[in-house]
Write a protein that holds these residues in place. Structure first.
Motif, PDB file in Angstrom:
ATOM      1  N   LEU A 125      34.738  44.257  52.348  1.00 35.18           N
ATOM      2  CA  LEU A 125      35.024  42.886  51.892  1.00 35.18           C
ATOM      3  C   LEU A 125      35.904  42.862  50.646  1.00 35.18           C
ATOM      4  O   LEU A 125      36.530  41.857  50.336  1.00 35.18           O
ATOM      5  N   GLU A 126      35.932  43.990  49.931  1.00 31.32           N
ATOM      6  CA  GLU A 126      36.636  44.005  48.640  1.00 31.32           C
ATOM      7  C   GLU A 126      37.891  44.873  48.656  1.00 31.32           C
ATOM      8  O   GLU A 126      38.510  45.103  47.627  1.00 31.32           O
ATOM      9  N   LEU A 147      41.653  39.817  55.918  1.00 31.28           N
ATOM     10  CA  LEU A 147      40.268  40.277  56.073  1.00 31.28           C
ATOM     11  C   LEU A 147      39.656  39.474  57.215  1.00 31.28           C
ATOM     12  O   LEU A 147      39.711  38.245  57.219  1.00 31.28           O
ATOM     13  N   ILE A 193      30.427  36.720  52.135  1.00 27.46           N
ATOM     14  CA  ILE A 193      31.172  36.550  50.888  1.00 27.46           C
ATOM     15  C   ILE A 193      30.516  35.373  50.166  1.00 27.46           C
ATOM     16  O   ILE A 193      30.484  34.244  50.665  1.00 27.46           O
ATOM     17  N   ASN A 210      30.203  38.158  45.055  1.00 26.24           N
ATOM     18  CA  ASN A 210      31.272  39.133  45.313  1.00 26.24           C
ATOM     19  C   ASN A 210      32.648  38.488  45.544  1.00 26.24           C
ATOM     20  O   ASN A 210      33.646  39.194  45.684  1.00 26.24           O
ATOM     21  N   ALA A 211      32.712  37.149  45.553  1.00 28.71           N
ATOM     22  CA  ALA A 211      33.982  36.473  45.875  1.00 28.71           C
ATOM     23  C   ALA A 211      35.098  36.863  44.912  1.00 28.71           C
ATOM     24  O   ALA A 211      36.254  37.022  45.320  1.00 28.71           O
ATOM     25  N   ASN A 234      35.755  39.590  43.687  1.00 27.54           N
ATOM     26  CA  ASN A 234      36.299  40.929  43.979  1.00 27.54           C
ATOM     27  C   ASN A 234      37.138  40.992  45.260  1.00 27.54           C
ATOM     28  O   ASN A 234      37.698  42.039  45.574  1.00 27.54           O
ATOM     29  N   VAL A 235      37.200  39.883  45.998  1.00 28.33           N
ATOM     30  CA  VAL A 235      37.948  39.894  47.263  1.00 28.33           C
ATOM     31  C   VAL A 235      39.446  39.960  46.952  1.00 28.33           C
ATOM     32  O   VAL A 235      39.959  39.181  46.158  1.00 28.33           O
ATOM     33  N   LYS A 236      40.137  40.910  47.613  1.00 32.68           N
ATOM     34  CA  LYS A 236      41.572  41.099  47.316  1.00 32.68           C
ATOM     35  C   LYS A 236      42.468  40.752  48.504  1.00 32.68           C
ATOM     36  O   LYS A 236      43.681  40.891  48.423  1.00 32.68           O
ATOM     37  N   ILE A 248      41.815  35.177  54.683  1.00 31.45           N
ATOM     38  CA  ILE A 248      40.513  35.475  55.297  1.00 31.45           C
ATOM     39  C   ILE A 248      40.452  34.725  56.620  1.00 31.45           C
ATOM     40  O   ILE A 248      40.551  33.495  56.658  1.00 31.45           O
ATOM     41  N   LEU A 278      37.444  31.613  45.842  1.00 26.43           N
ATOM     42  CA  LEU A 278      38.546  32.198  46.621  1.00 26.43           C
ATOM     43  C   LEU A 278      39.780  31.301  46.588  1.00 26.43           C
ATOM     44  O   LEU A 278      40.905  31.790  46.470  1.00 26.43           O
TER      45      LEU A 278
END
Ligand code: NAD
Length: 481
Positions: free
Chosen positions: A306-307, A313, A322, A326-327, A329-331, A335, A351
């Motif tokens: 996820l990251e 993704l 998500i 942890n949002a 850290n999403v790169k 999505i 996001l």
């Protein structure tokens, strides 16, 4: 049992899946201009059926907890998959049924939304035991009039597939002998059990068609720092089940994209040069795991997918993956919500601030229900698509090609001739209908997004597309003037 009836909260967001769906609904409703009463009616789940039934497993009886929720009766039959998972609960099934109503409206499939769930982990049961549970669940649905070609039509979802659908059909036919339309009581069936070619991969293929369309707009891609098109796009996929495996495989084979990271239950693997999905699936079948697949590196945790830095993704496992924890850290730049509800409402705010494009579940995973609709139509017409016109079309094209040859005095090669004169098979028509549905629906959502300046994301635009269509059904009846 009481525990599963309460609303389970996402580990970090402290809101349930249903709350998250309803929060997104409310966010869009503000822009709809519809009366509050009508919005409340559209949002409410119309029927919720909770079931408990005993099944003898080994030498003991187990009480199985199951549900069927019909979210909206504004169009009938209602339609939605059946999920087998140890995490199934009423809140989850209600959320999934709600999404089905909006999904059907977005892709112009004339059904209300529904969903079913059985709280079991299929891994814990033998095939014979799963068959017993499925048949008993179906019998319970028949008993309460919660299944039928004109009532409510289930399909596969997480943990179920064409095998379970065949058991459901067989059970239905046992009880409803003489119903000439019985085959339309369930979709996603094996082709030789009144199914349709192209249904198994429909959701994954629909994800691909949606991505082809979404990545075709120069200005949208420029804003994300991406080139147009799917070729060379670096993709990460969570969940290599029905939806994830086909989405990945078709993006790779037909879109020339690179699958750089894959996560399954047992962990995640990575290869910057790309992972061949077909070979990976064979490897997992043989070894029971994706870990150790030649040329790939194992990552620390299955959640690392996820990251990872990537263009697209594709979460294709379960909801609430998500979340607000942890949002940040999403790169990924895009999505593609192949799963239902993989991004919580709280995470979405984070996001969107990061400039990530989210293509919402209720649009992008609608390929399954679209082809289910084709299957249902096939069952009611009692005839395979293409049967009447295939040969007629072939002869017409052949006459045309022969005339071109005669007029030009040049011969067209046999291979080219076969290609030019082919009449459409069932699978060609299914794919064509699916592609057209996904493209048209995206264009409709994007138009709303571009036209309404106060709408800042594709999910809100998708909700508005659904609300326009559902509300017009109610308004045409003179309800909620
Ligand atoms: P599936 O059971 O075929 O596959 C899901 C896969 O995800 C399994 O292989 C499972 O091991 C894996 N998985 C579970 N948790 C994981 C995790 N934390 N990390 C990595 N992998 C994990 O289910 P499916 O039918 O592919 O459904 C997946 C999602 O797509 C669900 O949200 C479902 O509601 C949605 N969906 C399915 C369809 C359909 O036609 N099957 C249609 C629309 C939406």
């Amino acid at each position: 049992m009481a525990k599963s009836k309460s609303k389970p909260k996402s580990a970090v967001d402290h809101v349930s899946f249903l709350d998250s769906v309803n929060r997104n609904f409310d966010k869009a409703a503000v822009h709809s201009g519809l009366p509050a009463g009508l919005l409340a009616q559209i949002k409410a789940c119309n029927s919720v059926y909770q079931i408990r039934f005993p099944v003898k497993i080994g030498s003991e009886y187990q009480v199985i907890e199951a549900y069927r929720v019909q979210h909206s009766h504004h169009r009938l039959p209602t339609k939605g998959g059946i999920r087998y998972s140890s995490k199934v609960n009423q809140d989850e099934v209600m959320a999934l049924a709600s999404l089905m109503t909006y999904k059907c409206a977005i892709v112009d499939v004339p059904f209300g939304g529904a969903k079913g769930g059985v709280r079991i982990s299929p891994r814990d049961y033998t095939t014979a035991q799963l068959q017993k549970i499925t048949r008993r669940y179906t019998a319970e649905l028949i008993r309460k009039n919660f299944i039928g070609p004109g009532i409510d039509v289930p399909a596969p979802d997480y943990g179920t597939g064409s095998r379970e659908m065949a058991w459901i059909l067989d059970t239905y036919m046992t009880f409803k002998g003489g119903d000439i339309d019985a085959a339309g009581c369930v979709t996603g069936k094996p082709v030789n059990q009144s199914g349709i070619r192209g249904r198994t991969e429909a959701t994954g293929r629909g994800v691909y068609y949606a991505l082809v369309e979404a990545t075709s707009y120069k200005d949208d891609m420029k804003a994300l720092g991406l080139e147009t098109g799917m070729a060379g796009k670096r993709i990460a996929v969570q969940g290599l089940g029905n939806v994830g495996s086909y989405a990945a495989q078709i993006c790779q084979e037909e879109g020339d994209s690179k699958i750089i990271c894959v996560a399954e239950y047992e962990g995640s693997i990575y290869n910057n040069d790309g992972i061949d999905i077909k070979s990976l699936l064979k490897y997992r079948k043989k070894n029971g795991s994706i870990i150790g697949f030649p040329g790939t590196k194992k990552m620390k945790s299955r959640k690392d997918v996820l990251e990872i830095e990537c263009d697209i993704l594709i979460p294709a496992a379960l909801e609430s993956q998500i979340h607000v924890g942890n949002a940040k850290n999403v790169k990924a730049k895009i999505i593609a919500e192949a799963a239902n509800g993989p991004v919580t409402a709280g995470a979405e705010e984070i996001l969107l601030k990061k400039g990530i494009m989210i293509i919402p579940d209720m649009y992008i995973n609608a390929g399954g229900v679209t082809v289910s609709y084709f299957e249902w139509l096939k069952n009611l017409s009692h005839m395979r698509f293409g049967r009447m016109e295939k040969r007629f079309d072939h002869n017409t094209y052949l006459n045309f090609v022969n005339l071109v040859e005669k007029q030009t005095g040049k011969r067209i090669g046999n291979k080219e001739k076969d290609f030019l004169t082919r009449g459409a098979e069932e699978v060609d028509l299914v794919r064509s209908g699916l592609e057209d549905t996904m493209v048209t629906a995206y264009q409709n959502i994007r138009e709303i997004y571009k036209k309404k300046k106060d709408v800042k994301d594709l999910r809100t635009a998708a909700f508005l597309s659904a609300l326009n269509k559902i509300s017009s059904d109610y308004l045409a009846l003179g309800i909620f003037p």
